[in-house]
Design a protein around this motif. Structure first.
Motif, PDB file in Angstrom:
ATOM      1  N   ASP A 100       0.848  -1.157  -0.108  1.00  0.00           N
ATOM      2  CA  ASP A 100      -0.121  -0.079  -0.031  1.00  0.00           C
ATOM      3  C   ASP A 100       1.007   1.343  -0.012  1.00  0.00           C
ATOM      4  O   ASP A 100       2.107   1.017   0.592  1.00  0.00           O
ATOM      5  CB  ASP A 100      -0.858   0.067   1.376  1.00  0.00           C
ATOM      6  N   PRO A 101       0.532   2.381  -0.696  1.00  0.00           N
ATOM      7  CA  PRO A 101      -0.642   2.423  -1.374  1.00  0.00           C
ATOM      8  C   PRO A 101      -0.340   1.920  -2.885  1.00  0.00           C
ATOM      9  O   PRO A 101       0.734   1.639  -3.384  1.00  0.00           O
ATOM     10  CB  PRO A 101      -0.868   4.031  -1.671  1.00  0.00           C
ATOM     11  N   LEU A 102      -1.381   1.497  -3.599  1.00  0.00           N
ATOM     12  CA  LEU A 102      -1.416   0.822  -4.720  1.00  0.00           C
ATOM     13  C   LEU A 102      -1.155   1.959  -5.865  1.00  0.00           C
ATOM     14  O   LEU A 102      -1.914   2.431  -6.231  1.00  0.00           O
ATOM     15  CB  LEU A 102      -2.509   0.039  -4.960  1.00  0.00           C
ATOM     16  N   GLN A 103       0.200   2.261  -6.222  1.00  0.00           N
ATOM     17  CA  GLN A 103       0.529   2.981  -7.255  1.00  0.00           C
ATOM     18  C   GLN A 103       1.547   2.479  -8.203  1.00  0.00           C
ATOM     19  O   GLN A 103       2.675   1.745  -7.986  1.00  0.00           O
ATOM     20  CB  GLN A 103       1.233   4.063  -6.555  1.00  0.00           C
ATOM     21  N   VAL A 104       1.248   2.280  -9.374  1.00  0.00           N
ATOM     22  CA  VAL A 104       1.986   1.896 -10.665  1.00  0.00           C
ATOM     23  C   VAL A 104       1.890   2.946 -11.678  1.00  0.00           C
ATOM     24  O   VAL A 104       0.947   3.360 -11.929  1.00  0.00           O
ATOM     25  CB  VAL A 104       1.562   0.566 -10.775  1.00  0.00           C
ATOM     26  N   PRO A 105       3.258   2.980 -12.380  1.00  0.00           N
ATOM     27  CA  PRO A 105       2.762   3.571 -13.650  1.00  0.00           C
ATOM     28  C   PRO A 105       1.838   3.092 -14.644  1.00  0.00           C
ATOM     29  O   PRO A 105       1.358   1.937 -14.711  1.00  0.00           O
ATOM     30  CB  PRO A 105       4.315   3.330 -14.374  1.00  0.00           C
ATOM     31  N   LYS A 106       1.129   4.254 -15.283  1.00  0.00           N
ATOM     32  CA  LYS A 106       0.069   3.747 -16.008  1.00  0.00           C
ATOM     33  C   LYS A 106       0.212   2.799 -17.207  1.00  0.00           C
ATOM     34  O   LYS A 106      -0.447   1.966 -17.366  1.00  0.00           O
ATOM     35  CB  LYS A 106      -0.653   4.864 -16.793  1.00  0.00           C
ATOM     36  N   HIS A 107       1.454   2.770 -17.723  1.00  0.00           N
ATOM     37  CA  HIS A 107       1.953   1.892 -18.833  1.00  0.00           C
ATOM     38  C   HIS A 107       1.415   0.487 -18.106  1.00  0.00           C
ATOM     39  O   HIS A 107       1.125  -0.394 -18.981  1.00  0.00           O
ATOM     40  CB  HIS A 107       3.136   2.046 -19.031  1.00  0.00           C
ATOM     41  N   TRP A 108       2.262   0.134 -17.066  1.00  0.00           N
ATOM     42  CA  TRP A 108       1.838  -1.309 -16.672  1.00  0.00           C
ATOM     43  C   TRP A 108       0.458  -1.376 -16.151  1.00  0.00           C
ATOM     44  O   TRP A 108       0.033  -2.607 -16.379  1.00  0.00           O
ATOM     45  CB  TRP A 108       2.839  -1.360 -15.272  1.00  0.00           C
ATOM     46  N   GLU A 109      -0.241  -0.564 -15.847  1.00  0.00           N
ATOM     47  CA  GLU A 109      -1.802  -0.890 -15.288  1.00  0.00           C
ATOM     48  C   GLU A 109      -2.302  -1.104 -16.561  1.00  0.00           C
ATOM     49  O   GLU A 109      -3.427  -1.996 -16.633  1.00  0.00           O
ATOM     50  CB  GLU A 109      -2.125   0.437 -14.619  1.00  0.00           C
ATOM     51  N   GLN A 110      -2.131  -0.509 -17.704  1.00  0.00           N
ATOM     52  CA  GLN A 110      -2.919  -0.436 -19.022  1.00  0.00           C
ATOM     53  C   GLN A 110      -2.689  -2.112 -19.610  1.00  0.00           C
ATOM     54  O   GLN A 110      -3.683  -2.465 -20.270  1.00  0.00           O
ATOM     55  CB  GLN A 110      -2.366   0.407 -19.820  1.00  0.00           C
TER      56      GLN A 110
ATOM     57  N   ASN B 254     -11.534  -5.597 -11.590  1.00  0.00           N
ATOM     58  CA  ASN B 254     -11.278  -5.400 -10.016  1.00  0.00           C
ATOM     59  C   ASN B 254      -9.916  -4.411 -10.246  1.00  0.00           C
ATOM     60  O   ASN B 254      -8.884  -4.632 -10.626  1.00  0.00           O
ATOM     61  CB  ASN B 254     -11.005  -6.760  -9.518  1.00  0.00           C
ATOM     62  N   ASP B 255     -10.375  -3.094  -9.761  1.00  0.00           N
ATOM     63  CA  ASP B 255      -9.234  -1.978  -9.826  1.00  0.00           C
ATOM     64  C   ASP B 255      -7.903  -2.551  -9.082  1.00  0.00           C
ATOM     65  O   ASP B 255      -7.080  -2.296  -9.450  1.00  0.00           O
ATOM     66  CB  ASP B 255     -10.033  -0.754  -9.630  1.00  0.00           C
ATOM     67  N   VAL B 256      -8.503  -2.876  -7.784  1.00  0.00           N
ATOM     68  CA  VAL B 256      -7.408  -3.177  -6.761  1.00  0.00           C
ATOM     69  C   VAL B 256      -6.548  -4.481  -7.298  1.00  0.00           C
ATOM     70  O   VAL B 256      -5.256  -4.154  -7.409  1.00  0.00           O
ATOM     71  CB  VAL B 256      -8.117  -3.705  -5.453  1.00  0.00           C
ATOM     72  N   ARG B 257      -7.209  -5.305  -7.691  1.00  0.00           N
ATOM     73  CA  ARG B 257      -6.372  -6.561  -8.433  1.00  0.00           C
ATOM     74  C   ARG B 257      -5.634  -6.162  -9.502  1.00  0.00           C
ATOM     75  O   ARG B 257      -4.281  -6.558  -9.449  1.00  0.00           O
ATOM     76  CB  ARG B 257      -7.438  -7.644  -8.649  1.00  0.00           C
ATOM     77  N   ARG B 258      -6.107  -5.307 -10.401  1.00  0.00           N
ATOM     78  CA  ARG B 258      -5.354  -4.825 -11.661  1.00  0.00           C
ATOM     79  C   ARG B 258      -4.022  -4.161 -11.110  1.00  0.00           C
ATOM     80  O   ARG B 258      -2.957  -4.313 -11.663  1.00  0.00           O
ATOM     81  CB  ARG B 258      -6.060  -3.726 -12.740  1.00  0.00           C
ATOM     82  N   LYS B 259      -4.097  -3.208 -10.177  1.00  0.00           N
ATOM     83  CA  LYS B 259      -2.944  -2.465  -9.865  1.00  0.00           C
ATOM     84  C   LYS B 259      -2.013  -3.398  -9.307  1.00  0.00           C
ATOM     85  O   LYS B 259      -0.834  -3.310  -9.462  1.00  0.00           O
ATOM     86  CB  LYS B 259      -3.307  -1.321  -8.836  1.00  0.00           C
ATOM     87  N   TYR B 260      -2.404  -4.398  -8.476  1.00  0.00           N
ATOM     88  CA  TYR B 260      -1.654  -5.278  -7.889  1.00  0.00           C
ATOM     89  C   TYR B 260      -0.655  -6.127  -8.839  1.00  0.00           C
ATOM     90  O   TYR B 260       0.451  -6.435  -8.628  1.00  0.00           O
ATOM     91  CB  TYR B 260      -2.103  -6.101  -6.787  1.00  0.00           C
ATOM     92  N   VAL B 261      -1.453  -6.527  -9.829  1.00  0.00           N
ATOM     93  CA  VAL B 261      -0.998  -7.410 -10.829  1.00  0.00           C
ATOM     94  C   VAL B 261       0.090  -6.698 -11.674  1.00  0.00           C
ATOM     95  O   VAL B 261       0.972  -7.190 -11.879  1.00  0.00           O
ATOM     96  CB  VAL B 261      -2.225  -8.231 -11.676  1.00  0.00           C
TER      97      VAL B 261
END
Length: 139
Positions: free
Chosen positions: A30-40, A47-54
């Protein structure tokens, strides 16, 4: 910052001298923060939380690839031992999207899902006969 530092250490290091280097990831927390490139890359996960964690875990995988590539480019890989491990099971509480199934529990618990983790050893110093093998014991 951590990756830049690690790559700088490797860039400056004399490959004929021993090196002990620890690259400790802090991203999968926490906090779940990742550059947008990886999240995309994982937009298909609803699931927003799961997507950010992955995406955060994928980011770590990419950085490990950069470190390995640097070791190989400096002809250090054959004399390297790379160990990947975790300090605890993934956080399964609601605000973070880890998954430790089939183990029960997660970070902050004494159940197997909180204390039992995967580990990986790689590098040129691993004997050929042991490469690709699996150890089921506790380490």
């Amino acid at each position: 910052l951590f990756t830049e530092n690690t790559m700088g250490v490797l860039d400056r290091h004399d490959p004929y001298e021993p090196l002990f280097l620890v690259h400790a990831f802090h991203i999968a927390h926490d906090p779940l923060q990742v550059p947008k490139h990886w999240e995309q890359l994982f937009a298909w996960i609803d699931n927003d939380v799961r997507r950010k964690y992955v995406a955060m875990v994928n980011y770590m995988d990419d950085v490990v690839g950069l470190i390995v590539a640097k070791l190989k480019s400096k002809m250090m890989w054959e004399n390297s031992l790379v160990i990947l491990c975790s300090d605890n099971g993934g956080p399964t509480y609601e605000s973070v999207g880890a998954n430790n199934r089939p183990l029960k529990g997660g970070k902050l618990s004494n159940w197997e899902g909180g204390i039992r983790v995967n580990a990986l050893a790689s590098g040129g110093v691993i004997p050929s006969s042991k490469r690709g093998t699996k150890l089921d014991d506790y380490i």
